[in-house]
Motif scaffolding. Structure first.
Motif, mmCIF file in Angstrom:
data_model
loop_
_atom_site.group_PDB
_atom_site.id
_atom_site.type_symbol
_atom_site.label_atom_id
_atom_site.label_comp_id
_atom_site.label_asym_id
_atom_site.label_seq_id
_atom_site.Cartn_x
_atom_site.Cartn_y
_atom_site.Cartn_z
ATOM 1 N N GLY A 176 -1.420 -5.478 -1.962
ATOM 2 C CA GLY A 176 -0.534 -6.101 -2.934
ATOM 3 C C GLY A 176 0.928 -5.740 -2.806
ATOM 4 N N VAL A 177 1.283 -4.879 -1.816
ATOM 5 C CA VAL A 177 2.677 -4.454 -1.654
ATOM 6 C C VAL A 177 3.238 -5.081 -0.378
ATOM 7 C CG1 VAL A 177 4.204 -2.477 -1.299
ATOM 8 C CG2 VAL A 177 2.252 -2.284 -2.861
ATOM 9 N N THR A 178 4.460 -5.609 -0.463
ATOM 10 C CA THR A 178 5.111 -6.214 0.699
ATOM 11 C C THR A 178 5.377 -5.158 1.763
ATOM 12 O OG1 THR A 178 6.171 -7.892 -0.685
ATOM 13 C CG2 THR A 178 7.120 -7.499 1.493
ATOM 14 N N VAL A 179 5.037 -5.484 3.013
ATOM 15 C CA VAL A 179 5.225 -4.558 4.125
ATOM 16 C C VAL A 179 6.650 -4.677 4.645
ATOM 17 C CG1 VAL A 179 4.457 -3.906 6.442
ATOM 18 C CG2 VAL A 179 2.788 -4.693 4.744
ATOM 19 N N GLU A 180 7.326 -3.545 4.806
ATOM 20 C CA GLU A 180 8.698 -3.508 5.301
ATOM 21 C C GLU A 180 8.714 -3.289 6.812
ATOM 22 O OE1 GLU A 180 10.882 -0.400 3.386
ATOM 23 O OE2 GLU A 180 9.815 -0.663 1.478
ATOM 24 N N ALA A 181 9.796 -3.723 7.450
ATOM 25 C CA ALA A 181 10.033 -3.383 8.852
ATOM 26 C C ALA A 181 10.591 -1.969 8.935
ATOM 27 C CB ALA A 181 11.006 -4.369 9.484
ATOM 28 N N ALA A 182 10.353 -1.305 10.045
ATOM 29 C CA ALA A 182 10.839 0.059 10.230
ATOM 30 C C ALA A 182 12.338 0.068 10.482
ATOM 31 C CB ALA A 182 10.112 0.711 11.392
ATOM 32 N N ARG A 183 12.959 1.195 10.167
ATOM 33 C CA ARG A 183 14.372 1.394 10.458
ATOM 34 C C ARG A 183 14.495 2.496 11.497
ATOM 35 N NH1 ARG A 183 15.267 0.774 4.670
ATOM 36 N NH2 ARG A 183 15.397 3.042 4.458
ATOM 37 N N VAL A 184 15.381 2.282 12.457
ATOM 38 C CA VAL A 184 15.586 3.263 13.524
ATOM 39 C C VAL A 184 16.034 4.595 12.934
ATOM 40 C CG1 VAL A 184 16.983 3.821 15.550
ATOM 41 C CG2 VAL A 184 16.126 1.499 15.239
ATOM 42 N N GLY A 185 15.419 5.671 13.413
ATOM 43 C CA GLY A 185 15.807 7.008 12.981
ATOM 44 C C GLY A 185 15.037 7.544 11.795
ATOM 45 N N GLU A 186 14.216 6.705 11.136
ATOM 46 C CA GLU A 186 13.455 7.157 9.976
ATOM 47 C C GLU A 186 12.136 7.804 10.420
ATOM 48 O OE1 GLU A 186 14.198 7.298 6.907
ATOM 49 O OE2 GLU A 186 15.834 5.906 6.523
ATOM 50 N N ASP A 187 11.814 8.945 9.837
ATOM 51 C CA ASP A 187 10.527 9.614 10.074
ATOM 52 C C ASP A 187 9.691 9.412 8.814
ATOM 53 O OD1 ASP A 187 8.369 11.214 10.540
ATOM 54 O OD2 ASP A 187 9.507 12.962 11.203
ATOM 55 N N TYR A 188 8.866 8.379 8.838
ATOM 56 C CA TYR A 188 8.134 8.009 7.624
ATOM 57 C C TYR A 188 7.015 9.000 7.310
ATOM 58 C CZ TYR A 188 10.802 3.736 7.970
ATOM 59 O OH TYR A 188 11.834 2.835 8.024
ATOM 60 N N ARG A 189 6.532 9.693 8.301
ATOM 61 C CA ARG A 189 5.531 10.736 8.029
ATOM 62 C C ARG A 189 6.172 11.876 7.255
ATOM 63 N NH1 ARG A 189 3.871 11.496 12.855
ATOM 64 N NH2 ARG A 189 1.811 10.526 12.892
ATOM 65 N N ALA A 190 7.377 12.277 7.652
ATOM 66 C CA ALA A 190 8.077 13.347 6.958
ATOM 67 C C ALA A 190 8.473 12.948 5.542
ATOM 68 C CB ALA A 190 9.319 13.763 7.749
ATOM 69 N N LEU A 191 8.653 11.649 5.329
ATOM 70 C CA LEU A 191 9.022 11.166 3.998
ATOM 71 C C LEU A 191 7.826 11.056 3.065
ATOM 72 C CD1 LEU A 191 11.557 8.357 5.001
ATOM 73 C CD2 LEU A 191 12.087 10.602 4.010
ATOM 74 N N GLY A 192 6.639 11.346 3.567
ATOM 75 C CA GLY A 192 5.447 11.310 2.713
ATOM 76 C C GLY A 192 4.514 10.147 2.967
ATOM 77 N N GLY A 193 4.803 9.332 3.967
ATOM 78 C CA GLY A 193 3.932 8.208 4.262
ATOM 79 C C GLY A 193 2.665 8.653 4.985
ATOM 80 N N VAL A 194 1.558 8.047 4.636
ATOM 81 C CA VAL A 194 0.290 8.320 5.309
ATOM 82 C C VAL A 194 0.156 7.330 6.464
ATOM 83 C CG1 VAL A 194 -2.218 8.403 5.086
ATOM 84 C CG2 VAL A 194 -0.768 9.143 3.176
ATOM 85 N N ILE A 195 0.099 7.832 7.693
ATOM 86 C CA ILE A 195 0.017 6.972 8.868
ATOM 87 C C ILE A 195 -1.369 6.322 8.903
ATOM 88 C CG2 ILE A 195 0.160 6.876 11.376
ATOM 89 C CD1 ILE A 195 2.813 7.386 9.888
ATOM 90 N N THR A 196 -1.379 4.986 8.891
ATOM 91 C CA THR A 196 -2.630 4.235 8.743
ATOM 92 C C THR A 196 -2.723 3.143 9.806
ATOM 93 O OG1 THR A 196 -2.467 4.589 6.346
ATOM 94 C CG2 THR A 196 -4.058 2.934 7.114
ATOM 95 N N PRO A 197 -3.466 3.368 10.901
ATOM 96 C CA PRO A 197 -3.687 2.290 11.877
ATOM 97 C C PRO A 197 -4.546 1.183 11.263
ATOM 98 C CG PRO A 197 -4.128 4.452 12.829
ATOM 99 C CD PRO A 197 -4.041 4.644 11.351
ATOM 100 N N ILE A 198 -4.220 -0.057 11.605
ATOM 101 C CA ILE A 198 -4.935 -1.221 11.080
ATOM 102 C C ILE A 198 -5.717 -1.864 12.220
ATOM 103 C CG2 ILE A 198 -4.717 -3.440 9.921
ATOM 104 C CD1 ILE A 198 -3.926 -1.043 8.194
ATOM 105 N N ARG A 199 -7.021 -1.958 12.056
ATOM 106 C CA ARG A 199 -7.856 -2.438 13.142
ATOM 107 C C ARG A 199 -7.578 -3.888 13.506
ATOM 108 N NH1 ARG A 199 -11.823 -5.121 15.077
ATOM 109 N NH2 ARG A 199 -13.311 -4.190 16.534
ATOM 110 N N GLY A 200 -7.394 -4.741 12.533
ATOM 111 C CA GLY A 200 -7.151 -6.157 12.808
ATOM 112 C C GLY A 200 -8.418 -6.902 13.168
ATOM 113 N N GLY A 201 -8.261 -8.139 13.646
ATOM 114 C CA GLY A 201 -9.408 -8.993 13.920
ATOM 115 C C GLY A 201 -9.799 -9.084 15.372
ATOM 116 N N ALA A 202 -9.321 -8.183 16.227
ATOM 117 C CA ALA A 202 -9.662 -8.233 17.651
ATOM 118 C C ALA A 202 -11.145 -7.918 17.846
ATOM 119 C CB ALA A 202 -8.815 -7.236 18.437
ATOM 120 N N PRO A 203 -11.747 -8.444 18.912
ATOM 121 C CA PRO A 203 -13.173 -8.173 19.163
ATOM 122 C C PRO A 203 -13.426 -6.702 19.451
ATOM 123 C CG PRO A 203 -12.172 -9.272 21.053
ATOM 124 C CD PRO A 203 -11.163 -9.329 19.949
ATOM 125 N N ALA A 204 -14.639 -6.249 19.113
ATOM 126 C CA ALA A 204 -14.997 -4.848 19.361
ATOM 127 C C ALA A 204 -15.007 -4.530 20.852
ATOM 128 C CB ALA A 204 -16.358 -4.542 18.741
#
Length: 280
Positions: A176-204
């Motif tokens: 339900g939250v709009t996804v933002e584009a990254a900004r150069v130089g930002e460390d989102y992990r250090a800012l408290g973001g949880v790194i979350t890979p998204i599997r997507g719809g690609a075949p296994a």
């Protein structure tokens, strides 16, 4: 006459030195030199040399710009560019999923995930198959979000960033939250973001095999899997104007079986195969 103890100890040491010099300095090396002369082993012992190098060391089949030469089978990626003086791996592991973004491409550093995604996309375009694979975006970077929650690791999502994309994010909304584009130089992990890979719809089971997008530990592996060779066969046959069945016969002829019948996996020597295609 009994020799002094110090002298007998020195003589025993000298006899041991002479014995091991003969055994390890002469007999042992000569044994292996002789083993290298056994039929079937002499070529490998001499380095398996051919006019274009060694059959034991992989090579790149690309043009001056680094693009694949379409009439040749392509080797697997190499972290050292198949340079024997730069042998080694990239030292990137499965946790390498976040790119280092920079305004200057020379300063940027793609993660292992993005390297795999980009290679798979490029091979898919070259071979005319779907190059998509799990956790990859359609434009060939790692599909990874930094998810910020109200209470750190729990609570509702308050912010989401596509950490490997400075342009339009691969996902419009996440929980339900709009996804933002990254900004150069930002460390989102250090800012408290949880790194979350998204599997997507690609075949296994992606159409592009794993060895086509990952480098070996040495960076000099001359082999590819039979599956990767089979994927390339139609292109090579088309570019050379020869029968696809003939190309498949050559693949089979240059496929090495498991060591001792049960160790490892069958593999195709790319240099041998390309030399055979050239009639050499």
């Amino acid at each position: 006459m009994r020799l002094p103890s110090w002298l007998s100890q020195h003589l025993a040491a000298l006899r041991a030195l002479l014995l091991f010099t003969v055994l390890l300095g002469l007999a042992y090396p000569l044994l292996f030199v002789g083993a290298g002369k056994i039929p079937g082993m002499s070529d490998r012992a001499a380095g398996s040399l051919v006019s274009s190098g060694s059959l034991l060391i992989g090579q790149s089949f690309t043009d001056a710009a680094g693009n694949p030469v379409p009439e040749y089978f392509q080797s697997r990626p190499s972290a050292g560019g198949y340079d024997p003086d730069a042998t080694g791996a990239s030292n990137l592991g499965p946790e390498s999923v976040v790119d280092v973004l920079a305004d200057d491409p020379d300063d940027a550093s793609p993660s292992l995930l993005t390297q795999v995604c980009a290679r798979s996309r490029a091979i898919g375009e070259l071979e005319g198959v779907d190059g998509g694979r799990p956790y990859c975006t359609a434009d060939g970077v790692g599909a990874v979000l930094a998810v910020f929650r109200r209470d750190g690791f729990t609570g509702p999502v308050t912010r989401v960033v596509s950490v490997n994309q400075t342009g339009t994010p691969f996902l419009a909304r996440y929980e339900g939250v709009t996804v933002e584009a990254a900004r150069v130089g930002e460390d989102y992990r250090a800012l408290g973001g949880v790194i979350t890979p998204i599997r997507g719809g690609a075949p296994a089971e992606p159409a592009v095999p794993a060895d086509a997008v990952t480098a070996s530990g040495s960076g000099l592996d001359p082999h590819i899997s039979p599956a990767y060779a089979a994927l390339q066969a139609p292109r090579v046959a088309r570019e050379r104007g020869i029968d696809l069945g003939r190309v498949r016969e050559l693949i089979a002829a240059h496929t090495d079986g498991r060591a001792l019948g049960f160790l490892g996996q069958p593999a195709v020597n790319v240099l041998e195969l390309n030399l055979a295609l050239d009639g050499r």
